[in-house]
Design an enzyme around this catalytic site. Structure first.
Site, mmCIF file in Angstrom:
data_model
loop_
_atom_site.group_PDB
_atom_site.id
_atom_site.type_symbol
_atom_site.label_atom_id
_atom_site.label_comp_id
_atom_site.label_asym_id
_atom_site.label_seq_id
_atom_site.Cartn_x
_atom_site.Cartn_y
_atom_site.Cartn_z
ATOM 1 N N LYS A 44 0.860 -1.189 0.000
ATOM 2 C CA LYS A 44 0.000 0.000 0.000
ATOM 3 C C LYS A 44 0.892 1.234 0.000
ATOM 4 O O LYS A 44 1.913 1.285 0.715
ATOM 5 C CB LYS A 44 -0.886 0.007 1.271
ATOM 6 C CG LYS A 44 -1.584 1.336 1.552
ATOM 7 C CD LYS A 44 -2.621 1.678 0.507
ATOM 8 C CE LYS A 44 -3.239 3.067 0.754
ATOM 9 N NZ LYS A 44 -4.150 3.478 -0.334
ATOM 10 N N CYS A 128 0.063 11.307 -5.312
ATOM 11 C CA CYS A 128 0.234 11.638 -3.891
ATOM 12 C C CYS A 128 -0.257 13.070 -3.658
ATOM 13 O O CYS A 128 -0.281 13.892 -4.581
ATOM 14 C CB CYS A 128 1.686 11.515 -3.492
ATOM 15 S SG CYS A 128 2.791 12.555 -4.464
HETATM 16 C C1 LIG Z 1 -5.812 9.607 -3.484
HETATM 17 C C2 LIG Z 1 -4.683 9.732 -2.497
HETATM 18 C C3 LIG Z 1 -5.236 9.545 -1.080
HETATM 19 C C4 LIG Z 1 -4.113 11.150 -2.595
HETATM 20 C C5 LIG Z 1 -3.537 8.740 -2.827
HETATM 21 C C6 LIG Z 1 -3.798 7.281 -2.450
HETATM 22 C C7 LIG Z 1 -4.799 6.615 -3.332
HETATM 23 C C8 LIG Z 1 -6.024 6.182 -2.855
HETATM 24 C C9 LIG Z 1 -6.456 6.363 -1.450
HETATM 25 O O1 LIG Z 1 -5.723 5.926 -0.518
HETATM 26 O O2 LIG Z 1 -7.556 6.954 -1.300
HETATM 27 N N1 LIG Z 1 -6.942 5.574 -3.694
HETATM 28 C C10 LIG Z 1 -6.663 5.376 -5.024
HETATM 29 O O3 LIG Z 1 -7.492 4.833 -5.792
HETATM 30 N N2 LIG Z 1 -5.450 5.767 -5.517
HETATM 31 C C11 LIG Z 1 -4.510 6.393 -4.728
HETATM 32 O O4 LIG Z 1 -3.423 6.741 -5.249
#
Ligand SMILES: CC(C)(C)CCc1c(C(=O)O)[nH]c(=O)[nH]c1=O
Length: 309
Positions: A44, A128
């Protein structure tokens, strides 16, 4: 047919792995991926400190895919570096996904990963968070160039980036031009979820996830054509780089399409979340069956050979 392949000179039993964020937040989940028939695995996306992430419901499976606004829940980078230190790299490659809350945080994490001198592959998440009021680095080409200049210099080892989807040829061209400037940027993973979709439940007249008024990243059937387009766009524009496909994979035929479009490895997100790690057995069986029907015995016989009309 044989699904054996290689990635940055490392041999893999098969090209399949999880998408960052799915079945990979806790060691028990990562262990299940190691025990599964996946050819590789990724952790993750991590931040400096542990995060609870957003309020639930923050993920919903749908008939055509999924929507999520998890909010980067993760155990903090040290947890994943510890996991990476104990991983058996002879068994299958391990990728560490990094998504620091700032460029500085990313540099701290990347420096620690470099100091650890582990065979793990760094996948830098360019979706990010960045400075408030500015787009994610993947959609802010100046910030993206800045991030890559500093990370490439600090890390000095081969690494890769996870890109958000693009929908405009000028964006494909501009992003590829930036990526091609970094020799140690060895691989490109396309795509992250399609950002800020909105799923509405007709009966309740409501959104289906709590964070961000229901806005969240889309995965599954919704994203396959966009994922294939981004894989092929960067495959054409970055001949010196290895492409990892991610988005919309649910069958062996979808894996085949990603490989045809130019992917070397293929990540599975939404479908893995719904089916569990046994999906890697099903996908390999379906891919072998399709290859046999088409008379292919190895992936290299068709990988990247998408025909045009
Ligand atoms: C959307 C962010 C929280 C800025 C990064 C982590 C992330 C998330 C998440 O942790 O919400 N979900 C996704 O589908 N792609 C991602 O890259």
């Amino acid at each position: 047919p044989d699904l054996a392949t290689s990635f940055l000179e490392q041999p893999l039993d098969n090209p399949l792995m999880n998408a960052a964020g799915v079945w990979c937040t806790l060691a028990a989940q990562l262990d299940a991926l190691v025990e599964s028939s996946a050819g590789a695995l990724v952790t993750k996306s991590c931040t400096l400190s542990r995060r609870d992430g957003n309020a639930e419901p923050r993920y919903r499976a749908l008939p055509l895919g999924s929507i999520n606004s998890m909010g980067l829940p993760n155990e903090g980078y040290a947890y994943y570096l510890d996991y990476a230190a104990c991983h058996d790299y002879e068994r299958k490659p391990l990728f560490v996904s990094v998504s620091g809350l700032s460029l500085d945080d990313n540099l701290t994490i990347v420096a620690a990963l470099r100091e650890a001198v582990l065979p793990a592959f760094l996948e830098l998440n360019l979706s990010c968070p960045n400075v408030e009021g500015k787009p994610q680095p993947g959609y802010d080409f100046e910030a993206m160039d800045q991030f890559l200049a500093e990370v490439a210099t600090a890390y000095r080892r081969p690494f890769g980036v996870k890109l958000p989807p693009y929908f405009d040829f000028v964006h494909f061209d501009t992003a590829a031009e930036i990526l091609n400037r970094y020799d140690n940027l060895a691989f490109i993973t396309c795509i992250n979820s399609i950002g800020n979709g909105l799923v509405i439940d007709t009966d309740s007249e409501s959104t289906v996830i709590r964070p961000k008024d229901g806005f969240g990243g889309l995965g599954g059937d919704y994203v396959l054509p966009t994922a294939l387009a981004n894989v092929n766009a960067f495959y054409r524009r970055c001949p010196g780089k290895t492409i990892i496909g991610c988005g919309g994979v649910q069958t062996g035929a979808h894996v085949f399409q990603h490989l045809l479009a130019g992917a070397t490895l293929v990540q599975v997100g939404t479908a893995l979340h719904e089916e569990g790690p046994s999906i890697f057995d099903r996908l390999q069986h379906e891919l072998r069956e399709l290859m046999a029907k088409k008379g292919y015995s190895r992936i290299e016989e068709f990988r990247g050979r998408l025909k045009t009309l």
